[in-house]
Design a protein around this motif. Sequence first.
Motif, PDB file in Angstrom:
ATOM      1  N   ASN A  41       0.808  -1.222   0.000  1.00  0.00           N
ATOM      2  CA  ASN A  41       0.000   0.000   0.000  1.00  0.00           C
ATOM      3  C   ASN A  41       0.844   1.276   0.000  1.00  0.00           C
ATOM      4  O   ASN A  41       0.309   2.371  -0.173  1.00  0.00           O
ATOM      5  CB  ASN A  41      -0.933   0.031   1.214  1.00  0.00           C
ATOM      6  N   TRP A  42       2.203   1.106   0.165  1.00  0.00           N
ATOM      7  CA  TRP A  42       3.063   2.298   0.115  1.00  0.00           C
ATOM      8  C   TRP A  42       2.872   3.045  -1.206  1.00  0.00           C
ATOM      9  O   TRP A  42       2.943   4.276  -1.258  1.00  0.00           O
ATOM     10  CB  TRP A  42       4.536   1.907   0.264  1.00  0.00           C
ATOM     11  N   GLU A  43       2.591   2.263  -2.261  1.00  0.00           N
ATOM     12  CA  GLU A  43       2.476   2.873  -3.581  1.00  0.00           C
ATOM     13  C   GLU A  43       1.254   3.781  -3.664  1.00  0.00           C
ATOM     14  O   GLU A  43       1.287   4.836  -4.310  1.00  0.00           O
ATOM     15  CB  GLU A  43       2.408   1.780  -4.645  1.00  0.00           C
ATOM     16  N   GLN A  44       0.173   3.384  -2.988  1.00  0.00           N
ATOM     17  CA  GLN A  44      -1.035   4.223  -2.975  1.00  0.00           C
ATOM     18  C   GLN A  44      -0.784   5.508  -2.206  1.00  0.00           C
ATOM     19  O   GLN A  44      -1.254   6.584  -2.598  1.00  0.00           O
ATOM     20  CB  GLN A  44      -2.200   3.441  -2.354  1.00  0.00           C
ATOM     21  N   VAL A  45      -0.027   5.389  -1.133  1.00  0.00           N
ATOM     22  CA  VAL A  45       0.330   6.585  -0.364  1.00  0.00           C
ATOM     23  C   VAL A  45       1.131   7.543  -1.249  1.00  0.00           C
ATOM     24  O   VAL A  45       0.881   8.747  -1.287  1.00  0.00           O
ATOM     25  CB  VAL A  45       1.143   6.201   0.883  1.00  0.00           C
ATOM     26  N   TYR A  46       2.084   6.976  -1.986  1.00  0.00           N
ATOM     27  CA  TYR A  46       2.976   7.777  -2.827  1.00  0.00           C
ATOM     28  C   TYR A  46       2.199   8.425  -3.981  1.00  0.00           C
ATOM     29  O   TYR A  46       2.314   9.632  -4.241  1.00  0.00           O
ATOM     30  CB  TYR A  46       4.086   6.879  -3.354  1.00  0.00           C
ATOM     31  N   LYS A  47       1.371   7.612  -4.656  1.00  0.00           N
ATOM     32  CA  LYS A  47       0.657   8.113  -5.843  1.00  0.00           C
ATOM     33  C   LYS A  47      -0.416   9.139  -5.498  1.00  0.00           C
ATOM     34  O   LYS A  47      -0.718  10.027  -6.310  1.00  0.00           O
ATOM     35  CB  LYS A  47       0.013   6.948  -6.596  1.00  0.00           C
TER      36      LYS A  47
ATOM     37  N   LEU B  39       6.982   6.208   8.644  1.00  0.00           N
ATOM     38  CA  LEU B  39       8.015   5.208   8.924  1.00  0.00           C
ATOM     39  C   LEU B  39       7.701   3.878   8.253  1.00  0.00           C
ATOM     40  O   LEU B  39       8.611   3.140   7.871  1.00  0.00           O
ATOM     41  CB  LEU B  39       8.172   5.015  10.433  1.00  0.00           C
ATOM     42  N   ASN B  40       6.407   3.574   8.087  1.00  0.00           N
ATOM     43  CA  ASN B  40       6.026   2.330   7.413  1.00  0.00           C
ATOM     44  C   ASN B  40       6.431   2.326   5.946  1.00  0.00           C
ATOM     45  O   ASN B  40       6.787   1.286   5.388  1.00  0.00           O
ATOM     46  CB  ASN B  40       4.519   2.106   7.518  1.00  0.00           C
ATOM     47  N   VAL B  41       6.364   3.506   5.321  1.00  0.00           N
ATOM     48  CA  VAL B  41       6.597   3.561   3.871  1.00  0.00           C
ATOM     49  C   VAL B  41       7.971   4.120   3.508  1.00  0.00           C
ATOM     50  O   VAL B  41       8.363   4.086   2.346  1.00  0.00           O
ATOM     51  CB  VAL B  41       5.497   4.404   3.179  1.00  0.00           C
ATOM     52  N   ILE B  42       8.721   4.613   4.495  1.00  0.00           N
ATOM     53  CA  ILE B  42       9.986   5.292   4.196  1.00  0.00           C
ATOM     54  C   ILE B  42      11.068   4.382   3.626  1.00  0.00           C
ATOM     55  O   ILE B  42      11.990   4.875   2.965  1.00  0.00           O
ATOM     56  CB  ILE B  42      10.507   6.027   5.452  1.00  0.00           C
ATOM     57  N   PRO B  43      11.014   3.057   3.824  1.00  0.00           N
ATOM     58  CA  PRO B  43      12.063   2.242   3.193  1.00  0.00           C
ATOM     59  C   PRO B  43      12.113   2.365   1.671  1.00  0.00           C
ATOM     60  O   PRO B  43      13.154   2.105   1.066  1.00  0.00           O
ATOM     61  CB  PRO B  43      11.691   0.813   3.618  1.00  0.00           C
ATOM     62  N   GLN B  44      11.008   2.766   1.036  1.00  0.00           N
ATOM     63  CA  GLN B  44      10.992   2.898  -0.418  1.00  0.00           C
ATOM     64  C   GLN B  44      11.727   4.163  -0.852  1.00  0.00           C
ATOM     65  O   GLN B  44      11.510   5.247  -0.298  1.00  0.00           O
ATOM     66  CB  GLN B  44       9.555   2.941  -0.946  1.00  0.00           C
ATOM     67  N   ALA B  45      12.581   4.032  -1.868  1.00  0.00           N
ATOM     68  CA  ALA B  45      13.387   5.157  -2.335  1.00  0.00           C
ATOM     69  C   ALA B  45      12.512   6.312  -2.815  1.00  0.00           C
ATOM     70  O   ALA B  45      12.838   7.491  -2.587  1.00  0.00           O
ATOM     71  CB  ALA B  45      14.303   4.695  -3.463  1.00  0.00           C
ATOM     72  N   GLU B  46      11.383   5.982  -3.481  1.00  0.00           N
ATOM     73  CA  GLU B  46      10.512   7.040  -3.987  1.00  0.00           C
ATOM     74  C   GLU B  46       9.926   7.874  -2.839  1.00  0.00           C
ATOM     75  O   GLU B  46       9.762   9.091  -2.958  1.00  0.00           O
ATOM     76  CB  GLU B  46       9.367   6.436  -4.808  1.00  0.00           C
ATOM     77  N   VAL B  47       9.619   7.188  -1.751  1.00  0.00           N
ATOM     78  CA  VAL B  47       9.051   7.893  -0.602  1.00  0.00           C
ATOM     79  C   VAL B  47      10.095   8.805   0.025  1.00  0.00           C
ATOM     80  O   VAL B  47       9.807   9.958   0.385  1.00  0.00           O
ATOM     81  CB  VAL B  47       8.513   6.881   0.428  1.00  0.00           C
ATOM     82  N   LYS B  48      11.320   8.292   0.157  1.00  0.00           N
ATOM     83  CA  LYS B  48      12.397   9.130   0.709  1.00  0.00           C
ATOM     84  C   LYS B  48      12.563  10.398  -0.130  1.00  0.00           C
ATOM     85  O   LYS B  48      12.691  11.507   0.404  1.00  0.00           O
ATOM     86  CB  LYS B  48      13.717   8.344   0.740  1.00  0.00           C
ATOM     87  N   GLN B  49      12.593  10.214  -1.426  1.00  0.00           N
ATOM     88  CA  GLN B  49      12.780  11.370  -2.308  1.00  0.00           C
ATOM     89  C   GLN B  49      11.641  12.372  -2.149  1.00  0.00           C
ATOM     90  O   GLN B  49      11.858  13.583  -2.095  1.00  0.00           O
ATOM     91  CB  GLN B  49      12.876  10.901  -3.758  1.00  0.00           C
TER      92      GLN B  49
END
Length: 854
Positions: A144-150, A179-189
């Motif tokens: 679901n990190w992708e939904q947060v990002y998009k 913190l749940n989604v921060i491991p993804q590089a896109e989220v960090k950026q």
Amino acid sequence: MNDLDENGWGHVHHAAFRGFIKSVERFIAADPLQLELETGDDLQSTPFLLAVTSGNKESVKCLLGLGAKINAVNTQNQGAVEICALKHFIELLEFFIEYNDDKLPVWKNLFKFLTSETEEEVEAAGKCLRTMTQGSEADGVNPNWEQVYKNGGVPIMVKVIKMSNVGEEARIPTIKTLLNVIPQAEVKQQLVNCGSIPVFIKQLKSEHMLTVQLAAKILKELATVKDYANLAAQNSAIPALLNVIKTVKNEDVLVEAVEGLGNIAEASEVHQTTIGGTSGAVESIVALFEDCVFKPLLMALTKAIRQIANKIQQNQNAFINARTTHHVVLLTKGRHRDLQIQAVEAIHSLAEDNAYTQKSILDDRADIMLMQMLKKSRVEMLLERTAVALWALAGDSYDRQKSMAEGIGVPQLIEFLNSVMEQLHFIGSEGLGVLAQGPSNLQAVIGQASGILPMVRHLRSDKEYIVLSVIRTLRYLCVGVAYVPNVKNQGAISHARGIRFLVALLVHSQNELIQVESALTLAGVALGNEAILAEIQKNIDFSYVRILKMMYVKDEMVRLLAGASLAMFAYNNMSQQREIAAQGGVRFNCLVPFLQSDDEFFRCNAAFQVVVLARIIPDEEQANSSAVGIKLLTDLLQDSQSDTILALAADCLARLAHTRAGVPNAIIAVDTVDLLCNLLSSPTEQVRGCAAIALGYLSHNHVGERQLLKRCRCNPYLMKVLQRYTNKGKLSASFEEGWQHYKRVGLPTIEEGRINLVAPHADPLQEATLRPDTNISTEDADKSSNQRSSTSNLQLAEDGSLTGRSSRASRTSRLTNGMSVLSLQNSNSGSQASQLSVNAIVPEASTKHIAAEY
């Protein structure tokens, strides 16, 4: 049927709320208007909203199936998503996500709800998002990190954290969602792009400890990317985190702050230096070890020490001065494997390339603990880390490396070669290489323990540093001090098909250093072994032309080693000298830059080469070039302050002392016996042993024998040293007879305060004063150093009187008065330019006198 009760609910509302699906279907079938009938209370909810409020998924499905409006809202502007958030109905939210109706964009509605001005709604939305993005150890980050990002959730959450009208308790679920989604590089950026770093640094000043902990954790995760760590440092994250470390007592908070600081340090040497240079920073970190039993904090501290100290000497020194070693060594005694690994890595980082910290750590006896771990451990990762730390503690000191290698032991080092860990391959090779060198080597032990075959296998490694190490170790196993070959090990390398691999590396490697090291090792494997030499020359790829070409490359080390390989092939082998000459020969001008070099290592090696190759150097007279080499080696014995160079120069003279006729005479003519005798008192075994072996060969010369006997008569201890290192018949029979005569006549006692040769690898500076005659010892290091530099050391003259040792000028002057001249094979091909080169290296008078004796 449309009548409402006192609460404003009709029959359909009660049926929808309670999940009476059949009743709902019957009511709506009787009157379709009841599908959107609103309650008469303040909320004015439809049956669908009431079904959502009760969390009854079957009732929701039924109403949607009957055509209920999915985007219905109550008077508080709360639709299905908002009601689920307030009630924390995660399963129902996931149902709506799967239902995927464009009229109900679940994620967008959740993020919109998150920006509410009401703390209750902010907290409710945050908690749902946190739960819906929660990952697991097994599956990793929740998809679901992708939904947060998009859906632009990251900037919205950062905005919520900045909101001043929302309490910290309400904001905490939002930070946890990040913190749940921060491991993804896109989220960090996305986090960095929306300016989150200053926001979280500000949160470090909060009075709410959980907020501080989570903010530090966010910064820690961002700092795993170098660019983001740099941004954090630019925004004053380092002092902010240090302030947390100095002022906060909560261990959970400290874990995140210490790890965050460590990650920033790991990103750049600049940040390491900044942290180490901040007043009280190192001391504050080390102070956290006191009375700490919280394993996560101990892990964080040891990891941070490694990250901050790594390859920065001032930080290494600061941690050592703050007594870090004591705490880290204690951690190696525990049973927590991960903590042990971190502690071992911290020791490695503190010791790497730093003689001061190495000595301090060894003084704390860390090597003993590491050695015990090495013997007990069966976990390859811990084994590897421990071996790497031990080797880092050994540093560049040959004696310390040898002590470490002996502590590990030949069987264990061979096991390292058979491991799957690359670092163990390297340390196994390096350790065996050290043990194979020097006057007290273990070449035979390693060969008998089947250590050669696994090393030959590693010649095929794709790691160049391992290949280089193995090439050198194979050479050390074949050639001892004074170029004494080990025939059995040479044969073992040949049987293991090592010759084929070495020739292949010489020809096909893209690394020039590997090429030339392979040539030098081939020469070592063939030294004094005609059968192996023939095997090498049968290989159609082998040619001296390849090596000769290397003498003209740009890399000066490659050029030097190319000359060394040719010298070893030519050593005491006239046929190979002719072969090298026929394929082009060696030019004196190729060696002049090394002979004139400020680097003693280059000068020493080139001096040896020029003597061995003198016969096949067409642009200089043999006598002149030999004289240059001998003079330079002798000068190094007198002037060098490096034990490594002293040992190498003595070894080179030992090699030359049993080469062609005339060379020993020339060596002895310049007081080399006297200089070598002085080295017998060196606190370094490598120097003592090489000097003793060189003297053993020179004792076969009548003049050398006489000079050596005089020195031993004045100082019987020198004879003890000679006997220790020349126990294989290197001393001449005539010298032995002369010594027996002196023993019958009577000798002075051996003075106290000498180094114990029975335990030669002990630290000589720590040896206690020993009893005369029983323990074999030498004078202390300062006295030995003074002997080498003084021009007035006493020696016994031919008439029995004591005189001062001659300076270089007086030694060359004596050569004109009393040296017998041997006939020389002169070459008339020396050019004026090359003669000028000789004179530039050594004064003309000196070379003439040495050449005359030669």
